[in-house]
Design a protein around this motif. Structure first.
Motif, short mmCIF file in Angstrom:
data_model
loop_
_atom_site.label_atom_id
_atom_site.label_comp_id
_atom_site.label_asym_id
_atom_site.label_seq_id
_atom_site.Cartn_x
_atom_site.Cartn_y
_atom_site.Cartn_z
N MET A 185 0.84 -1.20 0.00
CA MET A 185 0.00 0.00 0.00
C MET A 185 0.87 1.23 0.00
O MET A 185 1.86 1.32 0.71
N ARG A 186 0.48 2.18 -0.82
CA ARG A 186 1.25 3.42 -0.90
C ARG A 186 0.79 4.38 0.19
O ARG A 186 -0.40 4.54 0.43
N HIS A 187 1.73 4.98 0.88
CA HIS A 187 1.41 5.91 1.96
C HIS A 187 1.67 7.33 1.52
O HIS A 187 2.70 7.61 0.91
N VAL A 188 0.75 8.21 1.83
CA VAL A 188 0.91 9.62 1.51
C VAL A 188 1.85 10.26 2.53
O VAL A 188 1.74 10.00 3.73
N LYS A 189 2.77 11.06 2.04
CA LYS A 189 3.74 11.70 2.94
C LYS A 189 3.04 12.65 3.91
O LYS A 189 2.11 13.35 3.54
N LYS A 190 3.52 12.64 5.16
CA LYS A 190 3.00 13.55 6.18
C LYS A 190 4.15 14.42 6.68
O LYS A 190 5.28 13.94 6.80
#
Lengths: 385, 403
Positions: free
Chosen positions: B1-6
């Motif tokens: 799963m791709r995670h959005v940068k925070k």
């Protein structure tokens, strides 16, 4: 509560709007505030959810912003579901598609005709329909069991009571034989003054159970004949030809059809037995969460026989009242026999009796407003006195 | 799963046992302890995160996590049930090297570096799960960026006589931390660490890895990471916080922190619609005050049924006080049932307790001769205890299910 995919619910949010126009000027019947933290629609919705129904359509017509705001995704009723859940069904504006121009239905049958695709797509075999004007904690599973046992076309829930001529003007009365068969239907009957006060009648609670196929049949057939009233065109006209069965509800309920009955229904919550009948821990009444802090009582607060919601700040005297969330009662103020709705501010040195204050009302200091039990003073939403 | 940068991930340390709360933490971790009529302690850091715009939160649990796990659930009550980010409960886990409990606060973060790295953040906020305060972490993050610091530590001025109970920072006129001492006997400053840190993530990672390789280290932020960074000359700045903050480590401080809510002079406003403290709400009707009830200077939650006397007290959801019962200067946790004739004074009564008829709990301090800490204190009835009719519970007593 195990859920069933075999039963779906349909709620009519706008039916009976015209009976309490003060409260429905800016909202639907379903979104009328009730009991300190609820809206009327919370009762039919919670009843359906507590009966295992996980697919509910809410039919609305006008003034529905507050309804949409209240319902949201349905998560507060556990109806934010993957495969079913809550569906809000506003008027369908395409003239060619809908049976009436602009989708503004005239009666229950037309309203259902406008959402016929929703009904067709339901996987359920049975449909429970309810309005929002009856405050009750009822198990629809028992009603469905009765419906199946009796092999009915339509099962209608009724309560037994006696009513005066004024109250009769909003009632549908069912004549029922000993086999629970409805053999005559009287809509808003006029009663003459000779009728004894304690004359017991069967009043419809406007809750119906029927099979999806039966519902589809009557809706499409009625649409082709330009019939729109479920009560007149089906219940009354076809009473003898259909098997309409009455399900008697013996528990506590209150039916709201005027500002007075609205006032009384709220005040009845101050009675322990009635409160216990409505707020059963195993069949809770769900509502939108507002994340208010607990109610705060000041050093000189005096409160008795009242229902107080979270977020209230009370510095004065409150007797026999229902206070909604976030209400402020000032110092040296006395409020008796009143319903004060969400975020209203009653300042210092005020005397209120028999008042219904809608949301966001502000009463400045040094005012006196006293109504009576059969004629409470109504203060509209957001009014600054 | 791709995670959005925070930009920033928050990590809440919620494994604490809270051993000095005794009976109240026998079946739940300290961050799950009820507070303020409808909250649990962890609601404060969680709500602060949400109100500060931090939408990715890890909650590190270890001690008795059932209540906390169930309470946090999918994070919906705090609006933390988002597609990208949200709240994640991070329990210790077994790995190819074997079983591995969290051996210290730094080790807990070390073991979850992979969780933080998924969001590739610039910063990570490390927060305690059991402190009561309302704080805008976004402002602190702005300060951290403006100072170009390696770590920013929130500090609070405490009375000098209490300074030796805290981690004490000395800072110069530019807010640069020059010295740190954990619970010093002779404090050189009265700036106490609040247990709220913002680290530049890459820098912190280096120190976590180095600390982990040191066999002698305590694997703790106060004990290792902060002193190590100070020694190496990292840029460490103090961020001043001057509002309400409380660590409820003891029975007395838990009682006081609740009573603070009844004091109009205490700057902890739970009624501010612009900074709500969220919690998982009980599904209950409004509370009912009976015809003969007397309620003064108290906070009462939904679902309560009050027919007796309540003053200077905090009642959680679903508490019943029968006619003729009295509650003074006490905290009554959710679902407690107090029968007629019972008198409760200066006490904390746990969840789902049953207090029998004419039970006497606690005593007013002014009624006790030659009062001292040995004989007087807040009495505690642990969760789910049932007290038989006519039981007398002395002040400072601690009753749990085993009694």
């Amino acid at each position: 509560m195990a859920t069933t995919t075999n039963v779906a619910g349909i709620i009519f949010a706008n039916m009976h709007d015209s009976t309490i126009t003060d409260l429905t000027k800016l909202r639907t019947m379903g979104s009328v505030p009730f009991g300190g933290r609820y809206r009327l629609i919370d009762f039919p919705l919670s009843n359906m959810v507590n009966s295992g129904i996980s697919s509910v359509g809410v039919i609305t017509k006008s003034n529905y912003q507050s309804l949409l705001d209240h319902l949201g995704s349905g998560v507060a009723w556990d109806l934010s579901r993957k495969a079913s859940g809550l569906r809000i069904l506003p008027p369908y504006g395409n003239a060619a598609e809908s049976y009436t121009y602009g989708g503004l239905y005239r009666g229950r049958l037309e309203a259902l005709a406008n959402v016929i695709r929703f009904i067709k797509n339901l996987t359920a075999e049975y449909i429970v329909m309810s309005d929002c004007n009856v405050i009750v904690n009822i198990d629809y599973k028992s009603v469905l069991d009765f419906h199946l046992k009796k092999g009915a076309d339509i099962t209608v829930v009724y309560g037994r009571g006696s009513y005066n001529a004024e109250e009769m003007r909003t009632k549908t009365i069912l004549n029922i034989n000993q086999d629970d068969l409805v053999y005559d239907v009287l809509i808003r009957p006029e009663i003459n003054s000779d009728t004894p006060e304690d004359n017991q009648v069967n009043a419809s609670l406007n809750m119906f159970v029927m099979s999806k196929q039966f519902l589809l049949d009557i809706v499409t057939e009625s649409a082709s004949r330009s019939l729109y009233s479920f009560e007149i065109d089906i219940m009354q006209r076809r009473c003898k030809e259909l098997k309409i069965i009455g399900y008697k509800y013996d528990g506590y309920y209150s039916q709201i059809d005027s500002l007075i009955t609205y006032f009384k229904a709220n005040m009845e919550l101050l009675n322990l037995d009635k409160r216990a009948a409505l707020f059963n821990a195993n069949r809770p009444v769900y509502t939108k969460v507002r994340d208010e802090a607990p109610a705060k009582y000041g050093l000189k607060a005096e409160v008795s026989n009242s229902l107080i919601a979270d977020g209230c700040v009370i510095e004065g005297t409150v007797e026999d009242c229902v206070l909604f969330r976030g209400v402020k009662i000032g110092k040296n103020t006395t409020v008796k026999n009143s319903i004060i709705m969400q975020d209203s501010v009653i300042n210092d040195k005020i005397d209120l009796g028999y008042v219904i204050a809608d949301k966001d009302v502000v009463v400045p200091s040094y005012r006196t407003m006293i109504g009576t039990a059969d004629f409470p003073v109504f203060i509209g939403k957001g009014e600054k006195i | 799963m791709r995670h959005v940068k925070k930009e920033c991930v928050a990590m809440i340390l919620a494994g604490g046992q809270g051993s000095r709360l005794y009976a109240l933490t026998q079946d739940m971790a300290k961050p799950a302890v009820p507070y303020g009529g409808k909250y649990r302690l962890i609601d404060f850091p969680l709500s602060n995160c949400v109100n500060s715009g931090f939408d990715t939160v890890g909650v590190l649990t270890q001690y008795l996590p059932l209540v906390l796990n169930e309470y946090i659930g999918n994070g919906h009550p705090w609006g933390l049930n988002s597609i990208h980010g949200g709240v994640h409960v991070l329990a210790p886990y077994e790995n190819p090297e074997g079983k591995s409990w969290y051996s210290g606060t730094a080790n807990a973060i070390y073991q979850n570096m992979n969780f933080v790295d998924r969001y590739n953040p610039e910063y990570v906020a490390i927060l305690a799960g059991d402190h009561i305060y309302k704080m805008d972490y976004a402002k602190m993050l702005d300060y951290h960026k403006m100072q170009e610091a390696d770590v920013t530590i929130a500090v609070l001025e405490v009375p000098w006589e209490e300074a030796s109970r805290f981690g004490i920072m000395s800072a110069d006129e530019n807010g640069i931390i020059t010295e740190f001492a954990e619970k010093p006997a002779e404090p050189k400053s009265n700036l106490a660490s609040m247990g709220v840190y913002i680290y530049s993530w890459q820098k912190l990672k280096k120190y976590l890895i180095a600390n982990e390789q040191d066999q002698t280290a305590k694997k703790d932020f106060g004990g290792n990471i902060i002193p190590d960074m100070l020694k190496d000359g990292c840029k460490m700045v103090a961020y001043n916080f001057d509002s309400y903050w409380k660590d409820v480590g003891t029975i007395d401080s838990l009682w006081e922190a609740n009573m603070d809510l009844l004091d109009p002079k205490v700057p902890l406003d739970l009624y501010d619609p612009a900074w709500r403290v969220y919690s998982r709400n009980e599904i209950m009707p409004p509370h009912f005050c009976g015809g003969e009830c007397v309620i003064e200077n108290s906070m009462i939650s939904e679902g309560c049924n009050i027919n007796g006397r309540v003053d200077s007290s905090i009642l959680f959801a679903g508490v019943t006080v029968e006619k003729g019962a009295a509650v003074h200067d006490s905290i009554i946790m959710p679902g407690a049932y107090i029968k007629k004739g019972a008198v409760i004074q200066y006490a904390i009564v746990g969840e789902d307790t049953l207090i029998g008829e004419n039970v006497q709990i606690g005593e007013r301090p002014e009624r006790i001769e030659n009062i001292n800490d040995e004989i007087w204190g807040v009495a505690v009835i642990g969760h789910r205890v049932k007290l038989k009719d006519d039981t007398v519970i002395k002040p400072k007593a601690m009753i749990d299910k085993s009694n």
